[in-house]
Design a protein around this motif. Structure first.
Motif, PDB file in Angstrom:
ATOM      1  N   LEU A  64       0.815  -1.211   0.000  1.00  0.00           N
ATOM      2  CA  LEU A  64       0.000   0.000   0.000  1.00  0.00           C
ATOM      3  C   LEU A  64       0.850   1.263   0.000  1.00  0.00           C
ATOM      4  CD1 LEU A  64      -2.973  -0.778   2.415  1.00  0.00           C
ATOM      5  CD2 LEU A  64      -3.090  -0.225  -0.016  1.00  0.00           C
ATOM      6  N   ASP A  65       2.063   1.138   0.469  1.00  0.00           N
ATOM      7  CA  ASP A  65       2.978   2.277   0.464  1.00  0.00           C
ATOM      8  C   ASP A  65       3.763   2.348  -0.840  1.00  0.00           C
ATOM      9  OD1 ASP A  65       3.751   4.547   1.848  1.00  0.00           O
ATOM     10  OD2 ASP A  65       5.566   3.609   2.629  1.00  0.00           O
ATOM     11  N   GLY A  66       3.350   1.519  -1.815  1.00  0.00           N
ATOM     12  CA  GLY A  66       4.015   1.528  -3.113  1.00  0.00           C
ATOM     13  C   GLY A  66       5.331   0.803  -3.135  1.00  0.00           C
ATOM     14  N   ASN A  67       5.540  -0.145  -2.188  1.00  0.00           N
ATOM     15  CA  ASN A  67       6.814  -0.862  -2.085  1.00  0.00           C
ATOM     16  C   ASN A  67       6.644  -2.382  -2.070  1.00  0.00           C
ATOM     17  OD1 ASN A  67       8.880   1.290  -1.784  1.00  0.00           O
ATOM     18  ND2 ASN A  67       7.659   1.821   0.019  1.00  0.00           N
ATOM     19  N   PRO A  68       5.910  -2.946  -3.022  1.00  0.00           N
ATOM     20  CA  PRO A  68       5.776  -4.406  -3.025  1.00  0.00           C
ATOM     21  C   PRO A  68       7.112  -5.123  -3.194  1.00  0.00           C
ATOM     22  CG  PRO A  68       4.967  -3.466  -5.090  1.00  0.00           C
ATOM     23  CD  PRO A  68       5.196  -2.320  -4.141  1.00  0.00           C
ATOM     24  N   LYS A  69       8.081  -4.464  -3.801  1.00  0.00           N
ATOM     25  CA  LYS A  69       9.412  -5.065  -3.961  1.00  0.00           C
ATOM     26  C   LYS A  69      10.014  -5.408  -2.605  1.00  0.00           C
ATOM     27  CE  LYS A  69      13.931  -4.130  -6.107  1.00  0.00           C
ATOM     28  NZ  LYS A  69      14.719  -3.137  -6.905  1.00  0.00           N
ATOM     29  N   GLU A 117      -6.705  13.889   4.389  1.00  0.00           N
ATOM     30  CA  GLU A 117      -6.877  12.525   4.891  1.00  0.00           C
ATOM     31  C   GLU A 117      -6.769  12.479   6.414  1.00  0.00           C
ATOM     32  OE1 GLU A 117      -7.860   9.666   3.572  1.00  0.00           O
ATOM     33  OE2 GLU A 117      -8.322  10.936   1.862  1.00  0.00           O
ATOM     34  N   TYR A 118      -5.900  13.283   6.965  1.00  0.00           N
ATOM     35  CA  TYR A 118      -5.759  13.391   8.423  1.00  0.00           C
ATOM     36  C   TYR A 118      -7.092  13.791   9.045  1.00  0.00           C
ATOM     37  CZ  TYR A 118      -4.053  15.564  12.826  1.00  0.00           C
ATOM     38  OH  TYR A 118      -3.838  15.945  14.128  1.00  0.00           O
ATOM     39  N   ARG A 119      -7.750  14.769   8.474  1.00  0.00           N
ATOM     40  CA  ARG A 119      -9.022  15.240   9.001  1.00  0.00           C
ATOM     41  C   ARG A 119     -10.127  14.204   8.782  1.00  0.00           C
ATOM     42  NH1 ARG A 119      -9.650  20.366  10.274  1.00  0.00           N
ATOM     43  NH2 ARG A 119     -11.686  20.615   9.262  1.00  0.00           N
ATOM     44  N   GLY A 120     -10.095  13.524   7.646  1.00  0.00           N
ATOM     45  CA  GLY A 120     -11.077  12.476   7.402  1.00  0.00           C
ATOM     46  C   GLY A 120     -10.919  11.311   8.366  1.00  0.00           C
ATOM     47  N   LYS A 121      -9.694  10.934   8.638  1.00  0.00           N
ATOM     48  CA  LYS A 121      -9.422   9.819   9.546  1.00  0.00           C
ATOM     49  C   LYS A 121      -9.754  10.178  10.996  1.00  0.00           C
ATOM     50  CE  LYS A 121      -5.960   7.391   6.744  1.00  0.00           C
ATOM     51  NZ  LYS A 121      -6.578   7.745   5.459  1.00  0.00           N
ATOM     52  N   ASN A 142      -0.295   0.811   9.179  1.00  0.00           N
ATOM     53  CA  ASN A 142      -0.038   1.388   7.862  1.00  0.00           C
ATOM     54  C   ASN A 142       0.460   2.828   7.905  1.00  0.00           C
ATOM     55  OD1 ASN A 142      -1.109  -0.638   5.631  1.00  0.00           O
ATOM     56  ND2 ASN A 142      -2.507  -0.766   7.376  1.00  0.00           N
ATOM     57  N   GLY A 143       0.606   3.397   9.110  1.00  0.00           N
ATOM     58  CA  GLY A 143       1.129   4.750   9.215  1.00  0.00           C
ATOM     59  C   GLY A 143       2.604   4.828   8.871  1.00  0.00           C
ATOM     60  N   ASN A 144       2.979   5.840   8.097  1.00  0.00           N
ATOM     61  CA  ASN A 144       4.384   6.025   7.703  1.00  0.00           C
ATOM     62  C   ASN A 144       4.606   7.507   7.399  1.00  0.00           C
ATOM     63  OD1 ASN A 144       6.952   6.040   6.676  1.00  0.00           O
ATOM     64  ND2 ASN A 144       6.553   4.633   4.992  1.00  0.00           N
ATOM     65  N   TYR A 145       5.273   8.189   8.306  1.00  0.00           N
ATOM     66  CA  TYR A 145       5.482   9.631   8.161  1.00  0.00           C
ATOM     67  C   TYR A 145       6.361   9.969   6.963  1.00  0.00           C
ATOM     68  CZ  TYR A 145       6.387  14.486   9.550  1.00  0.00           C
ATOM     69  OH  TYR A 145       6.472  15.852   9.587  1.00  0.00           O
ATOM     70  N   ASP A 146       7.248   9.059   6.586  1.00  0.00           N
ATOM     71  CA  ASP A 146       8.193   9.317   5.498  1.00  0.00           C
ATOM     72  C   ASP A 146       7.684   8.851   4.137  1.00  0.00           C
ATOM     73  OD1 ASP A 146      10.150  10.440   7.205  1.00  0.00           O
ATOM     74  OD2 ASP A 146      10.726   8.422   7.846  1.00  0.00           O
ATOM     75  N   SER A 147       6.437   8.423   4.082  1.00  0.00           N
ATOM     76  CA  SER A 147       5.860   7.935   2.834  1.00  0.00           C
ATOM     77  C   SER A 147       5.589   9.081   1.864  1.00  0.00           C
ATOM     78  CB  SER A 147       4.552   7.196   3.134  1.00  0.00           C
ATOM     79  OG  SER A 147       3.896   6.818   1.941  1.00  0.00           O
ATOM     80  N   GLN A 148       5.460   8.741   0.590  1.00  0.00           N
ATOM     81  CA  GLN A 148       4.995   9.693  -0.411  1.00  0.00           C
ATOM     82  C   GLN A 148       3.476   9.608  -0.565  1.00  0.00           C
ATOM     83  OE1 GLN A 148       7.156   8.960  -4.060  1.00  0.00           O
ATOM     84  NE2 GLN A 148       9.101   9.648  -3.213  1.00  0.00           N
ATOM     85  N   ASN A 149       2.876   8.691   0.152  1.00  0.00           N
ATOM     86  CA  ASN A 149       1.431   8.468   0.082  1.00  0.00           C
ATOM     87  C   ASN A 149       0.752   9.252   1.204  1.00  0.00           C
ATOM     88  OD1 ASN A 149      -1.209   7.440   0.238  1.00  0.00           O
ATOM     89  ND2 ASN A 149      -0.574   5.404  -0.436  1.00  0.00           N
ATOM     90  N   GLY A 150      -0.138  10.181   0.838  1.00  0.00           N
ATOM     91  CA  GLY A 150      -0.805  11.015   1.827  1.00  0.00           C
ATOM     92  C   GLY A 150      -1.605  10.233   2.839  1.00  0.00           C
ATOM     93  N   CYS A 190       0.084  10.366  11.460  1.00  0.00           N
ATOM     94  CA  CYS A 190      -0.130  11.576  12.248  1.00  0.00           C
ATOM     95  C   CYS A 190      -1.341  11.450  13.174  1.00  0.00           C
ATOM     96  CB  CYS A 190      -0.285  12.779  11.323  1.00  0.00           C
ATOM     97  SG  CYS A 190       1.249  13.244  10.472  1.00  0.00           S
ATOM     98  N   VAL A 191      -2.362  10.719  12.747  1.00  0.00           N
ATOM     99  CA  VAL A 191      -3.521  10.478  13.608  1.00  0.00           C
ATOM    100  C   VAL A 191      -3.100   9.679  14.838  1.00  0.00           C
ATOM    101  CG1 VAL A 191      -5.692   9.193  13.811  1.00  0.00           C
ATOM    102  CG2 VAL A 191      -5.305  10.686  11.845  1.00  0.00           C
ATOM    103  N   VAL A 192      -2.366   8.588  14.627  1.00  0.00           N
ATOM    104  CA  VAL A 192      -1.907   7.763  15.756  1.00  0.00           C
ATOM    105  C   VAL A 192      -0.940   8.549  16.631  1.00  0.00           C
ATOM    106  CG1 VAL A 192      -0.696   5.644  16.407  1.00  0.00           C
ATOM    107  CG2 VAL A 192      -2.258   5.634  14.448  1.00  0.00           C
TER     108      VAL A 192
END
Length: 367
Positions: free
Chosen positions: A42-47, A270-274, A296-304, A311-313
């Motif tokens: 989901l973070d775009g890293n299936p590799k 997304e932060y506000r929606g979550k 699934n949280g990742n602050y360094d991701s390119q995925n919003g 950030c929610v957690v």
């Protein structure tokens, strides 16, 4: 019409939905770490998930896990995609979908390379060759979006525009849709909102491809309507009321409140929606949703979506535990649901006040 009383509502809900994979039985020696595999995908890293599928051939593995391993490796391990992705979704857009499939896969496996120009050129060339009116196409998002929509709708399908979801250009195409009106109450005002229920999808985009169909967008919001992937929800469930109407409703309201916040997939939106979801969920859904955000949280991701989940957690952890990021779900379960609801509502209110102080705010939670 249906009336739903929600505290706050609406933009793009990337609530990702699908059937839960069965777990291996207790007699199996090998159990795949699906949580980590899907989080990476989901973070775009299936590799990066491929090493998690390496197993000792002398040990037992359940047939369903072996099937998943083979399918995932066929899709991402080899020089070319050996999976049945294209064969299982034959349609009139086969050639266009192949362009996107190849772009998604190349982007996943070559994270260091910039691929925006590649997909724009490939889609533009395809449209110019297959749509007579596209001869005037200009190489930019708006122009590509106009002609791609025309190409797909001329074939009798529905689609979103040419744009990014979580850092990658996406392609969502469906065959049928029906609309209805919901009355949503947010910020003390009742508003009639049209909701389109979409069905018979040809493609649900890169997240569906990356996770072998396990996760995908379940809905999104435009400034004038909401769009719902019908198969993702029981329309009578709390899940639909909160994770779809609540989340997308927050987006819908925020489009008007903060029009300069970055669009689809924005970490701030997304932060506000979550936060809206956490403020509304009852016990049955709250801890499951928190667990998803934690994993699934990742602050360094390119995925919003991944940034927002982190950030929610993070902010709830500071509020409730005075820690940076609480991962232990048992600790969350020890806190009454209403206290977590109230904490999320308070953080959302504080975020609203902070955003209102910044003229034309474009981003806030991650500068």
């Amino acid at each position: 019409m249906r009336t739903l009383k929600l505290v706050t509502l609406l933009i793009l809900n990337f609530f990702l939905f699908s059937k839960t994979n069965a777990q291996t039985n207790q007699n199996d020696s090998i159990k795949l770490d699906y949580t980590k595999i899907y989080a990476l995908a989901l973070d775009g890293n299936p590799k990066q998930a491929l090493p998690l599928l390496e197993i000792d051939s002398t040990k037992k593995i359940a047939s369903k896990d072996l099937k998943f391993k083979n399918n995932f490796e066929n899709r991402f391990k080899f020089k070319e995609d050996k999976s049945d992705f294209l064969e299982t979704r034959k349609s009139k857009i086969d050639e266009l979908l192949k362009i996107y499939r190849d772009y998604w896969r190349f982007s996943f496996l070559n994270k260091e390379k910039k691929t925006d120009t590649l997909i724009m050129k490939n889609v533009s060339n395809f449209l110019k060759a297959n749509l007579p009116s596209a001869k005037n196409l200009i190489l930019n998002e708006d122009s590509i979006s106009v002609y791609q929509k025309k190409y797909i709708t001329d074939l009798g399908y529905h689609t979103t525009g040419f744009g990014k979801t979580g850092g990658l250009y996406d392609l969502l195409v469906w065959k049928t849709e029906k609309d209805t009106i919901y009355k949503l109450n947010y910020e003390g005002k009742e508003t009639a909102v049209k909701v389109y229920f979409m069905d018979d999808f040809i493609t649900l985009g890169w997240s569906e491809y990356a996770t072998l169909g396990r996760y995908h967008p379940a809905g999104w919001a435009h400034t004038d309507a909401l769009f719902c992937v019908k198969k993702s929800y029981d329309l009578k469930s709390e899940n639909f009321r909160v994770s779809y109407l609540g989340h997308e409703g927050r987006h819908f309201a925020d489009y008007k409140l903060f029009p300069k916040l970055k669009g689809v997939g924005s970490a701030d939106l997304e932060y506000r929606g979550k936060l809206t979801e956490i403020a509304l969920y009852s016990k049955d859904g709250l801890y499951k949703r928190l667990e998803f955000f934690i994993n699934n949280g990742n602050y360094d991701s390119q995925n919003g979506h991944s940034i927002a989940a982190y950030c929610v957690v993070r902010d709830l952890s500071k509020q409730l535990f005075n820690t940076d990021y609480e991962r232990n779900l048992d600790k969350w379960k020890a806190i009454p649901v209403n206290k977590i609801n109230e904490a999320a509502a308070k953080i959302l209110e504080e975020n609203t006040k902070a955003l209102e102080k910044i003229p034309n705010v474009e981003k806030f939670i991650k500068q």
